[in-house]
Enzyme design. Structure first.
Site, PDB file in Angstrom:
ATOM      1  N   HIS A   1      -3.408 -16.134  24.579  1.00 17.31           N
ATOM      2  CA  HIS A   1      -3.443 -16.797  25.879  1.00 17.31           C
ATOM      3  C   HIS A   1      -4.638 -17.708  25.956  1.00 17.31           C
ATOM      4  O   HIS A   1      -5.685 -17.430  25.377  1.00 17.31           O
ATOM      5  CB  HIS A   1      -3.451 -15.783  27.039  1.00 17.31           C
ATOM      6  CG  HIS A   1      -4.509 -14.726  26.934  1.00 17.31           C
ATOM      7  ND1 HIS A   1      -4.378 -13.648  26.092  1.00 17.31           N
ATOM      8  CD2 HIS A   1      -5.703 -14.574  27.557  1.00 17.31           C
ATOM      9  CE1 HIS A   1      -5.448 -12.866  26.207  1.00 17.31           C
ATOM     10  NE2 HIS A   1      -6.275 -13.413  27.080  1.00 17.31           N
TER      11      HIS A   1
ATOM     12  N   GLY B   1     -14.077 -10.370  23.809  1.00 15.65           N
ATOM     13  CA  GLY B   1     -13.624 -10.093  25.166  1.00 15.65           C
ATOM     14  C   GLY B   1     -12.126 -10.141  25.359  1.00 15.65           C
ATOM     15  O   GLY B   1     -11.645 -10.149  26.494  1.00 15.65           O
ATOM     16  N   GLN B   2     -11.343 -10.158  24.264  1.00 15.48           N
ATOM     17  CA  GLN B   2      -9.880 -10.173  24.428  1.00 15.48           C
ATOM     18  C   GLN B   2      -9.411  -8.799  24.903  1.00 15.48           C
ATOM     19  O   GLN B   2      -9.648  -7.784  24.240  1.00 15.48           O
ATOM     20  CB  GLN B   2      -9.191 -10.521  23.103  1.00 15.48           C
ATOM     21  CG  GLN B   2      -7.671 -10.628  23.254  1.00 15.48           C
ATOM     22  CD  GLN B   2      -6.969 -11.078  21.974  1.00 15.48           C
ATOM     23  OE1 GLN B   2      -7.576 -11.147  20.908  1.00 15.48           O
ATOM     24  NE2 GLN B   2      -5.684 -11.375  22.099  1.00 15.48           N
ATOM     25  N   SER B   3      -8.758  -8.771  26.059  1.00 14.72           N
ATOM     26  CA  SER B   3      -8.282  -7.502  26.610  1.00 14.72           C
ATOM     27  C   SER B   3      -6.764  -7.386  26.569  1.00 14.72           C
ATOM     28  O   SER B   3      -6.233  -6.284  26.736  1.00 14.72           O
ATOM     29  CB  SER B   3      -8.784  -7.327  28.051  1.00 14.72           C
ATOM     30  OG  SER B   3      -8.270  -8.340  28.884  1.00 14.72           O
TER      31      SER B   3
ATOM     32  N   ASP C   1      -4.415 -16.292  36.968  1.00 10.39           N
ATOM     33  CA  ASP C   1      -5.083 -15.060  36.543  1.00 10.39           C
ATOM     34  C   ASP C   1      -5.268 -14.147  37.753  1.00 10.39           C
ATOM     35  O   ASP C   1      -5.632 -14.579  38.840  1.00 10.39           O
ATOM     36  CB  ASP C   1      -6.439 -15.384  35.897  1.00 10.39           C
ATOM     37  CG  ASP C   1      -6.988 -14.215  35.102  1.00 10.39           C
ATOM     38  OD1 ASP C   1      -7.043 -14.328  33.875  1.00 10.39           O
ATOM     39  OD2 ASP C   1      -7.357 -13.183  35.710  1.00 10.39           O
ATOM     40  N   ILE C   2      -5.020 -12.862  37.546  1.00  9.52           N
ATOM     41  CA  ILE C   2      -5.097 -11.886  38.635  1.00  9.52           C
ATOM     42  C   ILE C   2      -6.551 -11.649  39.082  1.00  9.52           C
ATOM     43  O   ILE C   2      -6.784 -11.179  40.206  1.00  9.52           O
ATOM     44  CB  ILE C   2      -4.434 -10.564  38.171  1.00  9.52           C
ATOM     45  CG1 ILE C   2      -3.936  -9.752  39.339  1.00  9.52           C
ATOM     46  CG2 ILE C   2      -5.356  -9.753  37.278  1.00  9.52           C
ATOM     47  CD1 ILE C   2      -2.995  -8.619  38.942  1.00  9.52           C
TER      48      ILE C   2
END
Ligand code: AMP
Ligand code: ZN
Length: 113
Positions: free
Chosen positions: A99, A92-94, A30-31
């Protein structure tokens, strides 16, 4: 899907820090990590969220959990780890490509925020 960030990452069109790859799934760091280890596991097939898992496409979800168990063992997550999939905006799914977050390396609290 041509305009999806995670489809592009799985296809190698956008760079990512690969953790695991096979013909069905792709995993990458994750970034914006929320734990010392935090990676995402995605199906190569575009599935929008957990809400779109069905009898037709659920085999890849089973495979994702096999991959998560294998990676957790290989990476030595012996003190535990958390698997999270946010489904929908209020959860909170962006990114609208299914995933699973895998987080480890710190104590987690419950309930989540
Ligand atoms: P969610 O908010 O549950 O939909 O999770 C999306 C995740 O994707 C967030 O944790 C982001 O930090 C992560 N993310 C977004 N863009 C990238 C990227 N280019 N590479 C790696 N992770 C990303
Ligand atoms: Zn996609």
């Amino acid at each position: 899907m041509s305009d999806c960030l995670f489809c592009k990452i799985a296809a190698g069109e956008i760079p990512s820090d690969c953790v695991y790859s096979d013909e069905l799934v792709y995993a990458f760091n994750d970034i914006d990590p929320q734990a010392p280890r935090h990676f995402l596991v995605i199906p190569r097939e575009h599935i929008r969220s957990c809400a779109e898992v069905s009898a037709e496409n659920s085999a890849v979800v089973a495979h994702i959990f096999e991959v998560i168990a294998k990676l957790a063992a290989e990476l030595g997550f012996k003190d535990g780890f958390r698997v999270v999939s946010n489904c929908g905006a209020s959860a909170g799914q962006s990114v609208e490509h299914l995933h699973f977050h895998v987080l480890s390396g710190r104590d987690m609290t419950w309930p989540p925020g």
